[in-house]
Design a protein around this motif. Structure first.
Motif, mmCIF file in Angstrom:
data_model
loop_
_atom_site.group_PDB
_atom_site.id
_atom_site.type_symbol
_atom_site.label_atom_id
_atom_site.label_comp_id
_atom_site.label_asym_id
_atom_site.label_seq_id
_atom_site.Cartn_x
_atom_site.Cartn_y
_atom_site.Cartn_z
ATOM 1 N N VAL A 81 0.839 -1.204 0.000
ATOM 2 C CA VAL A 81 0.000 0.000 0.000
ATOM 3 C C VAL A 81 0.870 1.249 0.000
ATOM 4 C CG1 VAL A 81 -1.685 1.329 1.340
ATOM 5 C CG2 VAL A 81 -1.963 -1.142 1.094
ATOM 6 N N LEU A 82 1.929 1.249 0.802
ATOM 7 C CA LEU A 82 2.815 2.415 0.860
ATOM 8 C C LEU A 82 3.582 2.597 -0.455
ATOM 9 C CD1 LEU A 82 4.270 2.026 4.479
ATOM 10 C CD2 LEU A 82 2.619 3.733 3.671
ATOM 11 N N ILE A 83 4.024 1.493 -1.055
ATOM 12 C CA ILE A 83 4.733 1.600 -2.335
ATOM 13 C C ILE A 83 3.844 2.248 -3.390
ATOM 14 C CG2 ILE A 83 5.691 0.268 -4.257
ATOM 15 C CD1 ILE A 83 6.712 -1.754 -2.158
ATOM 16 N N CYS A 84 2.625 1.731 -3.525
ATOM 17 C CA CYS A 84 1.705 2.260 -4.534
ATOM 18 C C CYS A 84 1.313 3.703 -4.233
ATOM 19 C CB CYS A 84 0.463 1.382 -4.616
ATOM 20 S SG CYS A 84 0.792 -0.298 -5.208
ATOM 21 N N LEU A 85 1.122 4.015 -2.954
ATOM 22 C CA LEU A 85 0.778 5.384 -2.572
ATOM 23 C C LEU A 85 1.897 6.346 -2.934
ATOM 24 C CD1 LEU A 85 -1.032 7.435 -1.077
ATOM 25 C CD2 LEU A 85 0.134 6.768 1.045
ATOM 26 N N GLY A 86 3.141 5.953 -2.669
ATOM 27 C CA GLY A 86 4.256 6.829 -2.991
ATOM 28 C C GLY A 86 4.308 7.185 -4.466
ATOM 29 N N PHE A 87 4.136 6.198 -5.338
ATOM 30 C CA PHE A 87 4.127 6.482 -6.774
ATOM 31 C C PHE A 87 2.890 7.293 -7.167
ATOM 32 C CE2 PHE A 87 6.769 2.456 -7.093
ATOM 33 C CZ PHE A 87 7.940 3.132 -7.343
ATOM 34 N N GLY A 88 1.757 6.974 -6.547
ATOM 35 C CA GLY A 88 0.521 7.675 -6.882
ATOM 36 C C GLY A 88 0.539 9.147 -6.540
ATOM 37 N N LEU A 89 1.439 9.565 -5.641
ATOM 38 C CA LEU A 89 1.533 10.973 -5.253
ATOM 39 C C LEU A 89 2.306 11.826 -6.261
ATOM 40 C CD1 LEU A 89 2.322 10.577 -1.431
ATOM 41 C CD2 LEU A 89 0.209 11.456 -2.430
ATOM 42 N N LEU A 90 3.047 11.192 -7.164
ATOM 43 C CA LEU A 90 3.932 11.941 -8.064
ATOM 44 C C LEU A 90 3.243 13.068 -8.845
ATOM 45 C CD1 LEU A 90 6.406 9.288 -9.528
ATOM 46 C CD2 LEU A 90 7.017 11.423 -8.390
ATOM 47 N N PRO A 91 2.007 12.895 -9.363
ATOM 48 C CA PRO A 91 1.400 13.983 -10.144
ATOM 49 C C PRO A 91 1.044 15.214 -9.320
ATOM 50 C CG PRO A 91 0.369 11.872 -10.668
ATOM 51 C CD PRO A 91 1.209 11.656 -9.453
ATOM 52 N N LEU A 92 1.129 15.130 -7.993
ATOM 53 C CA LEU A 92 0.709 16.248 -7.149
ATOM 54 C C LEU A 92 1.790 17.302 -6.946
ATOM 55 C CD1 LEU A 92 -1.261 14.324 -4.357
ATOM 56 C CD2 LEU A 92 -2.107 15.298 -6.502
ATOM 57 N N GLY A 93 3.006 17.053 -7.437
ATOM 58 C CA GLY A 93 4.096 18.000 -7.244
ATOM 59 C C GLY A 93 4.912 18.205 -8.493
ATOM 60 N N SER A 94 5.969 19.039 -8.361
ATOM 61 C CA SER A 94 6.819 19.300 -9.527
ATOM 62 C C SER A 94 8.241 19.704 -9.136
ATOM 63 C CB SER A 94 6.209 20.414 -10.389
ATOM 64 O OG SER A 94 6.080 21.617 -9.629
ATOM 65 N N THR A 95 8.599 19.544 -7.852
ATOM 66 C CA THR A 95 9.926 19.940 -7.402
ATOM 67 C C THR A 95 10.722 18.714 -6.955
ATOM 68 O OG1 THR A 95 9.269 20.248 -5.081
ATOM 69 C CG2 THR A 95 8.967 22.121 -6.584
ATOM 70 N N TRP A 96 12.037 18.903 -6.863
ATOM 71 C CA TRP A 96 12.895 17.814 -6.405
ATOM 72 C C TRP A 96 12.535 17.403 -4.992
ATOM 73 C CZ3 TRP A 96 16.193 16.400 -2.555
ATOM 74 C CH2 TRP A 96 17.058 15.331 -2.812
ATOM 75 N N LEU A 97 12.239 18.359 -4.124
ATOM 76 C CA LEU A 97 11.903 18.041 -2.738
ATOM 77 C C LEU A 97 10.627 17.207 -2.647
ATOM 78 C CD1 LEU A 97 12.773 21.311 -0.775
ATOM 79 C CD2 LEU A 97 13.928 19.092 -0.662
ATOM 80 N N PHE A 98 9.626 17.543 -3.479
ATOM 81 C CA PHE A 98 8.396 16.742 -3.437
ATOM 82 C C PHE A 98 8.664 15.341 -3.973
ATOM 83 C CE2 PHE A 98 4.322 15.118 -4.891
ATOM 84 C CZ PHE A 98 3.525 15.368 -3.782
ATOM 85 N N ALA A 99 9.470 15.247 -5.024
ATOM 86 C CA ALA A 99 9.816 13.919 -5.542
ATOM 87 C C ALA A 99 10.562 13.114 -4.483
ATOM 88 C CB ALA A 99 10.669 14.054 -6.803
ATOM 89 N N ALA A 100 11.420 13.775 -3.697
ATOM 90 C CA ALA A 100 12.129 13.086 -2.617
ATOM 91 C C ALA A 100 11.149 12.609 -1.546
ATOM 92 C CB ALA A 100 13.172 14.013 -2.002
ATOM 93 N N PHE A 101 10.112 13.410 -1.263
ATOM 94 C CA PHE A 101 9.088 12.997 -0.296
ATOM 95 C C PHE A 101 8.367 11.742 -0.779
ATOM 96 C CE2 PHE A 101 4.454 13.233 0.505
ATOM 97 C CZ PHE A 101 4.465 12.850 1.846
ATOM 98 N N THR A 102 7.959 11.721 -2.051
ATOM 99 C CA THR A 102 7.282 10.525 -2.568
ATOM 100 C C THR A 102 8.210 9.325 -2.519
ATOM 101 O OG1 THR A 102 7.901 10.858 -4.912
ATOM 102 C CG2 THR A 102 5.912 11.973 -4.125
ATOM 103 N N SER A 103 9.513 9.574 -2.756
ATOM 104 C CA SER A 103 10.488 8.485 -2.685
ATOM 105 C C SER A 103 10.562 7.908 -1.276
ATOM 106 C CB SER A 103 11.865 8.992 -3.118
ATOM 107 O OG SER A 103 12.843 7.986 -2.999
ATOM 108 N N LEU A 104 10.484 8.754 -0.268
ATOM 109 C CA LEU A 104 10.514 8.268 1.112
ATOM 110 C C LEU A 104 9.279 7.428 1.432
ATOM 111 C CD1 LEU A 104 11.893 11.414 2.988
ATOM 112 C CD2 LEU A 104 13.082 9.250 2.574
ATOM 113 N N VAL A 105 8.136 7.790 0.845
ATOM 114 C CA VAL A 105 6.910 7.024 1.098
ATOM 115 C C VAL A 105 7.036 5.621 0.511
ATOM 116 C CG1 VAL A 105 4.425 6.871 0.668
ATOM 117 C CG2 VAL A 105 5.455 9.079 1.229
#
Length: 407
Positions: free
Chosen positions: A294-318
Motif C-alpha cells: 500500500v505504501l509503495i503504490c501510494l508513494g508512486f501515486g503521489l507523483l502527479p501532485l508536485g513538480s519539485t525535487w523536494l516533493f519527488a524526494a518525499f514521494t520516494s521516502l513514502v
C-alpha cells in the motif's frame, strides 16, 4: 540526549547480531558490485537521448531485460542446486563485466536488443545463487535479517552508484559502462580471494522430502504468491522504466538530480531497514507485505501532485518505507517455503516472478505514459494497492499454517 545515544547504538547492535561471518563477506562483495551499478537506472534515458529510440521503442527494448532475467534466474537456480553457488556468482560477475563493455559499443536497435537480453541473462544468474548461498549459511532465525543485510548492501551501493552515475552520464554515457564492468570484476576478485563457508546442496534424505515441494511450480499457494510478486514488480520497476523519463519531462530534473533522488532510496534503506526488520521479524510476513505494498503504490501515486525535487524526494521516502517493509518479508517467505533440497529452485521461481515484472513494466508503463500521460500512469499504479494488499492478506493464513510464523 547523551542517554539516548547508547540506546540507539544498542538497537543497531541488536539488529545486526547473530549474522554469520560468511553473510557479511558476501554482503561486502555485493556492496562493491552494487556501488558500481550505474547503467540500469539510466538505460531508458540512454536509449532515448543517446541512441535515438522513441519512448515506446525504449520501453520495448528494456522489456527484453526482463526476458533475459527470467532465463538467468532459471539457470542460476538450476545450477545452484547442482554445483557450487559461489562459483555461479563468480562466473556471473566475470561475464557481466565483459557484457557491459561490449554493450557500450553497440548502436543498432537489433544489436542493442540482443545485447540487453544476454546481458540480463548473465547478470541475473547471480541473484538466486547469492540467495541460495545465504540460505545455506545461516540459522533459520537469522534468515530474514541475513537477507536484509544483502538488501542493505545492495541499497547502500544503490545510494552511491546512481549519484555517481548521474555525474558521469552528464559527461559521457560510456563512462557508466566502464565503471560497471570494473566493479563487477572487482567483486568477482573478492569472491575468488575470500574463504567462505557455504554448504553444498543437500541430498534428499527421504522419499517424502523429495515429494514435498518437488517443484515450486506445483505448489499452489506459492504460485499465488509468485503472481502477486510479479504484479508488485510491475509496479516497482517503474522506478527504472518510466519514472526517470517522467522526472525529466515533468519535474525538469537532470541526470544529476535523478541520480541524487534515487540515492535517497538507497541511503534510507541502508540506515533503517535492518532495525525495522529486527523489530518486525516475529510478525506475520505476508500481512506486513500487504501493508508495505500500500505504501509503495501510494508513494508512486503521489507523483502527479508536485513538480519539485523536494516533493519527488518525499514521494520516494513514502514508497521506500513500503519497500523496507515488503521486500525483506517476501524474500524470507520465498527462501523458507521449499525444502532444503529444492531451495535453489524455489528462489529461482521467485526471481523469475520479479523478472516477469521487468518484462511487462517498461512496455506497459511507456504505452500508458505515451498514450494517456503521466498522471494516468501514476494513478493506475496507485490503484494497484488494493489487489496487492488484499492478495497478500488472503495468502497469509495458508503460509502461516506451513511455516509457523508469528501473528
Amino acid at each position: 540526549m547523551s542517554g539516548k545515544v547508547p540506546v540507539l547504538v544498542g538497537v543497531y547492535r541488536d539488529a545486526f547480531s547473530g549474522i554469520p561471518r560468511t553473510i557479511w563477506l558476501l554482503a561486502g562483495a555485493n556492496l562493491g558490485n552494487r556501488a558500481g551499478g550505474m547503467v540500469v537506472p539510466f538505460l531508458i534515458l540512454y536509449f532515448t537521448s543517446q541512441l535515438g529510440f522513441s519512448p515506446v521503442e525504449a520501453g520495448r527494448t528494456l522489456s527484453l531485460y526482463g526476458l533475459g532475467s527470467i532465463a538467468g534466474a532459471l539457470a542460476g537456480g538450476w545450477l545452484s542446486d547442482r554445483v557450487s553457488s559461489l562459483w555461479v556468482q563468480r562466473l556471473s560477475l566475470l561475464a557481466t563485466g565483459a557484457g557491459f563493455l561490449v554493450f557500450s559499443q553497440l548502436r543498432g536497435r537489433w544489436a542493442v536488443s540482443v545485447a540487453v537480453f544476454l546481458l540480463s541473462l548473465v547478470t541475473d544468474v547471480f541473484r538466486p545463487a547469492l540467495m541460495t548461498s545465504v540460505s545455506r549459511s545461516c540459522p533459520p532465525e537469522a534468515l530474514p535479517r541475513s537477507l536484509s543485510l544483502l538488501r542493505l548492501a545492495n541499497n547502500l551501493g544503490f545510494a552511491i552508484g546512481p549519484a555517481i552515475g548521474g555525474f558521469l552520464a552528464a559527461r559521457h554515457y560510456g563512462l557508466l559502462f566502464v565503471c560497471d564492468a570494473l566493479t563487477c570484476w572487482a567483486a568477482a576478485a573478492v569472491l575468488f580471494a575470500l574463504r567462505l563457508d557455504i554448504r553444498s546442496a543437500p541430498a534428499a534424505s527421504s522419499r517424502s522430502e523429495t515429494r514435498e515441494g518437488r517443484s515450486p511450480w506445483l505448489d499452489g499457494p506459492f504460485l499465488g504468491f509468485l503472481a502477486l510478486t510479479t504484479l508488485l514488480a510491475m509496479v516497482f520497476f517503474q522506478i527504472f522504466a518510466t519514472m526517470p523519463l517522467y522526472l525529466k519531462d515533468v519535474y525538469r530534473l537532470s541526470e544529476k538530480g535523478i541520480g541524487m533522488l534515487l540515492s535517497v532510496n538507497g541511503l534510507s534503506i541502508a540506515l533503517f531497514e535492518m532495525v525495522i526488520v529486527r523489530a518486525l521479524e516475529r510478525r506475520d510476513r505476508l500481512r506486513l507485505a500487504a501493508l508495505g505494498c500500500v505504501l509503495i503504490c501510494l508513494g508512486f501515486g503521489l507523483l502527479p501532485l508536485g513538480s519539485t525535487w523536494l516533493f519527488a524526494a518525499f514521494t520516494s521516502l513514502v514508497w521506500t518505507a513500503g519497500e523496507m517493509v515488503t521486500m525483506p518479508m517476501i524474500n524470507a517467505v520465498a527462501a523458507e517455503r521449499g525444502p532444503a533440497v529444492r531451495r535453489g529452485a524455489y528462489l529461482a521461481a521467485y526471481t523469475v516472478a520479479f523478472s516477469a515484472g521487468w518484462v511487462v513494466a517498461p512496455s506497459a508503463g511507456m504505452a500508458i505514459y505515451s498514450g494517456a500521460g503521466g498522471t494516468a500512469l501514476w494513478l493506475a499504479v496507485g490503484a494497484m494497492a488494493l489487489p496487492l494488499g488484499l492478495g497478500y492478506l488472503s495468502l497469509a493464513p495458508r503460509f502461516r499454517a506451513r511455516s509457523g510464523d508469528g501473528v
